[in-house]
Design an enzyme around this catalytic site. Structure first.
Site, PDB file in Angstrom:
ATOM      1  CG  ASP A  94      13.234  34.457 -31.387  1.00  0.00           C
ATOM      2  OD1 ASP A  94      12.225  35.105 -31.742  1.00  0.00           O
ATOM      3  OD2 ASP A  94      13.445  34.139 -30.210  1.00  0.00           O
ATOM      4  CB  ALA A  95      13.511  38.393 -36.503  1.00  0.00           C
ATOM      5  CE  LYS A  96      10.280  36.895 -29.188  1.00  0.00           C
ATOM      6  NZ  LYS A  96      11.639  36.349 -29.308  1.00  0.00           N
ATOM      7  NE  ARG A  97      13.401  41.858 -38.076  1.00  0.00           N
ATOM      8  CZ  ARG A  97      14.362  42.526 -37.471  1.00  0.00           C
ATOM      9  NH1 ARG A  97      14.078  43.278 -36.423  1.00  0.00           N
ATOM     10  NH2 ARG A  97      15.602  42.452 -37.900  1.00  0.00           N
TER      11      ARG A  97
END
Length: 246
Positions: A94-97
């Site tokens: 879960d990095a939401k890049r």
């Protein structure tokens, strides 16, 4: 069907579970004996994973919870441990890049090559250019932040606290798997999520809970308490799945 989706479907079936445990470490909330360990985040995660691996369809470590402690090495160890000891359970980073060009390419390499994640969350605010470097990794999953619709080649992230929008997304995307955070501490309702988000086959969801599972106990029984909380959530979900009209 992508290799990631096949892996996810295998975990749904094997463990009869739509539960995803979010691995969001907060060291100050760890039991005292774990905080004293040389690598407390990895030790905590390993105990949680071993206690819940037969009850889940995925794990979802949240990148910021590791970077804030300068513990990216413990994130790497956590993902490697899941793959080695509990193969078949996908790991969603879960990095939401959300960036473009060479930067987006570097983020894709970070997620899939450095950390070895099976899937990663991305932010589509900058458009298709921000997604394309991730989509080149056809064997991995790309989960796009969403509340309405997005292109059908990826998975979508839709919050549990918005069941009406969840139903709209399901109607638009058909059988596409959806990652649904917001159950537990954020107040999402399990029955509504299942009613509005499940596919006709009774799957299609990765329902994520973090704090309510990880910190079910602050004592030495934390892993057993996490298992009990995971089992309880799985049972609530499965009860709702069974009660749906065929």
């Amino acid at each position: 069907m992508s290799p990631f989706t096949q892996q996810l479907e295998g975990a749904w079936k094997k463990n009869d579970s739509l539960v995803c445990v979010g691995l969001d470490p907060e060291i100050e909330r760890f039991p005292a004996h774990i905080r004293k360990e040389p690598s407390p985040i990895f030790q905590f995660n390993r105990s949680i994973i071993d206690a819940t691996a037969d009850l889940v369809c995925a794990y979802k470590p949240q990148f910021a919870h590791y970077a804030a402690y300068e513990a990216e090495d413990q994130l790497e160890r956590t993902i490697e441990y899941i793959h080695r000891v509990h193969p078949g359970i996908p790991v969603i980073l879960d990095a939401k890049r959300g960036d473009i060009g060479n930067t987006a390419e570097r983020y894709a390499i970070e997620a899939f090559e450095r950390y070895g994640a099976d899937a990663v969350t991305v932010n589509p605010y900058l458009g298709g250019d921000s997604l394309e470097p991730f989509l080149r990794h056809a064997e991995r999953g790309v989960l796009i932040l969403c509340r309405t619709s997005n292109p059908g080649a990826c998975l979508l992230v839709v919050g549990a606290t918005y069941p009406r929008e969840l139903a709209e997304v399901r109607a638009l995307v058909g059988e596409m798997p959806l990652l649904v955070p917001g159950i537990g501490a954020q107040g999402g309702d399990v029955a509504q999520v299942v009613a509005n988000g499940c596919t006709r086959s009774g799957t299609g969801l990765v329902i994520s809970s973090s704090r309510a599972i990880l910190y079910a106990s602050a004592g030495e029984d934390f892993a057993q308490a996490a298992r009990a909380a995971t089992a309880s959530l799985r049972e609530k979900i499965n009860t709702s799945r069974r009660s749906r009209s065929p």
